[in-house]
Enzyme design. Structure first.
Site, short mmCIF file in Angstrom:
data_model
loop_
_atom_site.label_atom_id
_atom_site.label_comp_id
_atom_site.label_asym_id
_atom_site.label_seq_id
_atom_site.Cartn_x
_atom_site.Cartn_y
_atom_site.Cartn_z
N CYS A 184 -69.34 42.28 -11.02
CA CYS A 184 -70.49 42.83 -10.36
C CYS A 184 -71.60 41.59 -10.30
CB CYS A 184 -71.01 43.71 -11.63
SG CYS A 184 -69.92 45.26 -11.79
N CYS A 244 -44.15 50.45 -19.76
CA CYS A 244 -43.72 51.83 -20.10
C CYS A 244 -42.67 52.40 -19.78
CB CYS A 244 -45.03 53.14 -19.70
SG CYS A 244 -44.99 53.13 -17.86
#
Length: 245
Positions: A184, A244
């Site tokens: 940003c 996972c």
């Protein structure tokens, strides 16, 4: 739930999907928010207002004047203060019944897992990929739901991941060697965009906590502020994911 709480949360209790049972779930919940910046600010404030019983807020940065354009949990008089404690004060003023634990240091792997284990859900409101990957790994290991948000320029995105549900994790979406130099500070960001995404993170966290996770688990929402359009993409589980699979 006492009479004071019934009065304070009456507008939510009226909702069929919430009721007294759902509100009690929120009151009994602990939420860990990592990052008290543009995303974490509205997320923390809405979760506290909605009646989350305990918030653990983590951030080791100090408030700067350039933060105030979008990090609404902090005030001008907070410049120079640690964000974790500035956030704690605002949350406590908003809802004194919400227990707030402020962490003003960077969590290492063991500490991160320990705090995630204490939480019913985690909100990743950080701004860098190494931290996001570390949070995701710890959430998968501890079987703790994760709501991840990001925003830059006039764009934002949000996804929820629920370990053990058969859905994906954050690393199914981004490869572990993924890097981005966009920030940003370099690219800019429109203030309300982080508000939209942070508020959505709070909303998705509440839906998961009350058992209404079907429409958010593994769904990537992409927001374009300029066109005022949302896109929804279902993320497939990577059968070869190192985290996972």
């Amino acid at each position: 739930m006492n009479n004071k709480e019934k009065s304070r949360y009456a507008r939510q209790i009226r909702l069929n999907k919430i009721g007294e049972a759902g509100q009690q779930k929120l009151l009994d919940s602990t939420v860990l928010i990592i990052g008290m910046g543009g995303l974490g600010s509205p997320a923390a404030m809405y979760l506290a207002a909605a009646g989350i019983g305990k918030l653990i807020v983590s951030d080791f940065d100090q408030v700067e004047d350039s933060n105030l354009q979008r990090q609404i949990i902090h005030r001008t008089q907070d410049i120079g203060e640690l964000k974790a404690f500035s956030a704690k004060r605002t949350i406590s003023e908003l809802n004194p019944d919400c227990v707030v634990e402020a962490l003003d240091w960077q969590l290492d792997d063991e500490e991160l897992e320990s705090y995630i284990q204490q939480a019913d859900i985690v909100l990743d409101c950080t701004d860098n990929f190494p931290t996001r990957f570390a949070v995701n790994r710890a959430c998968v290991k501890q079987s703790t739901p994760l709501v991840s948000g990001a925003a830059i320029r006039m764009e934002g995105q949000i996804t929820s991941y629920i370990p053990g549900s058969g859905g994906p994790c954050y690393q199914c979406l981004y490869k572990p060697d993924f890097e981005s130099t966009e920030t940003c500070a370099m690219e800019g960001v429109l203030a309300p965009v982080v508000g939209v995404i942070g508020t959505m993170q709070a909303l998705q966290a509440i839906l998961i906590l009350i058992g209404e996770e079907e429409n958010v688990n593994g769904k990537l929402l992409l927001f374009d502020a300029l066109s005022m359009e949302w896109q929804k993409v279902t993320i497939p589980k990577n059968p070869n994911c190192a985290v996972c699979a």
